[in-house]
Design an enzyme around this catalytic site. Structure first.
Site, PDB file in Angstrom:
ATOM      1  N   HIS A 168      -0.645  -2.622 -10.582  1.00 39.83           N
ATOM      2  CA  HIS A 168       0.571  -2.595 -11.400  1.00 39.83           C
ATOM      3  C   HIS A 168       1.730  -2.996 -10.495  1.00 39.83           C
ATOM      4  O   HIS A 168       2.173  -2.211  -9.649  1.00 39.83           O
ATOM      5  CB  HIS A 168       0.776  -1.199 -11.983  1.00 39.83           C
ATOM      6  CG  HIS A 168      -0.326  -0.768 -12.891  1.00 39.83           C
ATOM      7  ND1 HIS A 168      -0.687   0.547 -13.065  1.00 39.83           N
ATOM      8  CD2 HIS A 168      -1.184  -1.503 -13.665  1.00 39.83           C
ATOM      9  CE1 HIS A 168      -1.698   0.616 -13.914  1.00 39.83           C
ATOM     10  NE2 HIS A 168      -2.010  -0.617 -14.286  1.00 39.83           N
ATOM     11  N   GLU A 171       4.953  -1.035  -9.239  1.00 38.99           N
ATOM     12  CA  GLU A 171       4.770   0.179  -8.436  1.00 38.99           C
ATOM     13  C   GLU A 171       4.829  -0.201  -6.956  1.00 38.99           C
ATOM     14  O   GLU A 171       3.850  -0.119  -6.214  1.00 38.99           O
ATOM     15  CB  GLU A 171       3.469   0.856  -8.844  1.00 38.99           C
ATOM     16  CG  GLU A 171       3.520   1.324 -10.298  1.00 38.99           C
ATOM     17  CD  GLU A 171       2.169   1.673 -10.910  1.00 38.99           C
ATOM     18  OE1 GLU A 171       1.195   1.820 -10.148  1.00 38.99           O
ATOM     19  OE2 GLU A 171       2.092   1.791 -12.146  1.00 38.99           O
ATOM     20  N   HIS A 261      -0.957   3.815  -6.419  1.00 39.27           N
ATOM     21  CA  HIS A 261      -0.094   3.589  -7.579  1.00 39.27           C
ATOM     22  C   HIS A 261       1.210   4.371  -7.465  1.00 39.27           C
ATOM     23  O   HIS A 261       1.422   5.138  -6.539  1.00 39.27           O
ATOM     24  CB  HIS A 261      -0.811   4.044  -8.856  1.00 39.27           C
ATOM     25  CG  HIS A 261      -1.879   3.122  -9.332  1.00 39.27           C
ATOM     26  ND1 HIS A 261      -1.697   2.211 -10.342  1.00 39.27           N
ATOM     27  CD2 HIS A 261      -3.162   2.965  -8.917  1.00 39.27           C
ATOM     28  CE1 HIS A 261      -2.821   1.539 -10.545  1.00 39.27           C
ATOM     29  NE2 HIS A 261      -3.723   1.980  -9.689  1.00 39.27           N
ATOM     30  N   GLU A 337      -1.204   8.677  -6.753  1.00 37.47           N
ATOM     31  CA  GLU A 337       0.043   8.442  -7.486  1.00 37.47           C
ATOM     32  C   GLU A 337       1.227   9.010  -6.713  1.00 37.47           C
ATOM     33  O   GLU A 337       1.196  10.156  -6.262  1.00 37.47           O
ATOM     34  CB  GLU A 337      -0.016   9.098  -8.868  1.00 37.47           C
ATOM     35  CG  GLU A 337      -1.102   8.557  -9.788  1.00 37.47           C
ATOM     36  CD  GLU A 337      -0.732   7.246 -10.460  1.00 37.47           C
ATOM     37  OE1 GLU A 337       0.399   6.758 -10.238  1.00 37.47           O
ATOM     38  OE2 GLU A 337      -1.565   6.721 -11.220  1.00 37.47           O
TER      39      GLU A 337
END
Length: 373
Positions: A168, A171, A261, A337
């Protein structure tokens, strides 16, 4: 004097809807061939002392509306040091509006959703690491727009470790994490790095989505495809980025893997695992839980309370890389994350979550891996 706003540069994304003096109404361009939008990155030219009022509208329909409350934008006057500016978010005005009010201290101000990691910096990173002793460079394939999918390999051990980031592209903290990981692993004086290079063979892909990165996308590649929903059946037409990486993984095998991420809404660093895959193997889940617990003991920037709900047994989404690799190889795979906001448990009022903290988290992750292998 009326300010000017531009975004025609690497990862730039903003639409100027109106300008009046030092006030601007803005909106975010959607990812190409997609309805995703959340990433912004633009430049304001003004005069020192200007009272700027910048409002980004239409955010109730963004990819993650819960990401806007309690969020502070990233700003910089030199593109090296990034600090936070407070915002106000009102979901009832202009379809959800985020407003920044700031008295300019310099004639140019860059503003972004998170500190950008440019493709030029990416190429500098690849060039530097590729020349380090013991490192092998591989071009695994190309993106849809012809950019290389770069892989850096090092280590002489039998344990196959894959680290990959920016499926992504918005990010960007994920590639800051990668820079930190590569700095540590290539440091000849670092004892954890020396130990890991003896135990493991590392395969490191710092940026899996260069097209989306350059275009200022939040979540997708040139074709509007979310790469982290392609791992069960990647194709050359839709997701060559995933296809070439998965093929390389099939060649090497995968024992440990981390997909890096950023999360828009949750103010914490956390891991997501593979508990819902159909074929969990003996010891596989125990090793993941041991890593998670050891990382929490290693750094106060990691915690175990906040995160995603676990999948029910047999209900994992195998189109995602972490679950696909766990099922396909029996790997101890995980998604890391980091927050776009800040770490709730250890806030930094000046920078929030930052490139510097992302890099230090990478150091902690690698030291933890060394302890467990």
């Amino acid at each position: 004097m009326t300010i000017s706003i531009d975004a025609a540069f690497d990862s730039g994304n903003i639409v100027v809807d109106s300008l009046a003096g030092t006030t601007a109404r803005l909106s975010i361009r959607k990812d190409r061939e997609s309805d995703f939008f959340q990433w912004f990155h633009f430049r304001v030219a003004c005069q020192a002392g200007d009272a700027l009022e910048l409002t980004i509208a239409g955010l109730a329909n963004s990819a993650y509306p819960d990401g806007w409350p309690d969020y502070a934008v990233c700003a910089s006057s030199d593109r090296e040091h990034w600090f936070r500016l407070d915002t106000s978010y009102d979901p009832a005005i202009d379809g959800g509006s985020l407003t920044v009010r700031h008295t300019a201290e310099s004639p140019i101000l860059w503003i972004a959703y998170f500190a950008p990691y440019s493709m030029e910096r990416h190429h500098d990173l690849i060039a530097w690491v590729a020349e380090c002793e013991g490192v092998t460079y591989r071009r695994l394939g190309h993106s849809l727009e012809g950019q290389p999918i770069d892989c850096l390999e090092m280590g002489t051990g039998d344990t196959q470790v894959w680290l990959y980031a920016r499926q992504h592209p918005g990010e960007s903290m994920a590639e800051w994490w990668m820079e930190g990981a590569l700095e540590k692993l290539t440091d000849p004086a670092d004892p954890h790095a020396r130990s890991l290079r003896r135990k493991c063979r590392f395969h490191i892909v710092p940026n899996m989505n260069p097209d989306g990165s350059r275009r200022g996308h939040l979540r997708t590649n040139f074709a509007g495809v979310n790469l982290n929903r392609e791992w069960h059946e990647p194709t050359a037409e839709r997701s060559p980025e995933v296809l070439c990486v998965r093929q390389a993984m099939d060649e090497s095998g995968v024992d440990w893997a981390m997909d890096v991420h950023g999360d828009e809404a949750i103010p914490a660093v956390f891991l997501a695992g593979f508990e819902g895959i159909p074929s969990i193997r003996p010891g596989q889940m125990e090793k993941y839980k041991a890593f998670e617990k050891a990382l929490a003991a290693s750094t106060p920037d990691f915690q175990l309370d906040l995160g995603y709900a676990e999948s029910a047994p047999g209900q994992a989404n195998l189109s995602m890389s972490t679950t696909q690799l766990a099922e396909r190889f029996g790997a101890v795979s995980m998604t890391l994350e980091m927050p776009f906001k800040d770490n709730r448990d250890l806030p930094d009022p000046v920078q929030g979550w930052s490139p510097e903290r992302s890099k230090l988290l990478a150091h902690a992750c690698l030291a933890t891996l060394d302890q467990l292998l």
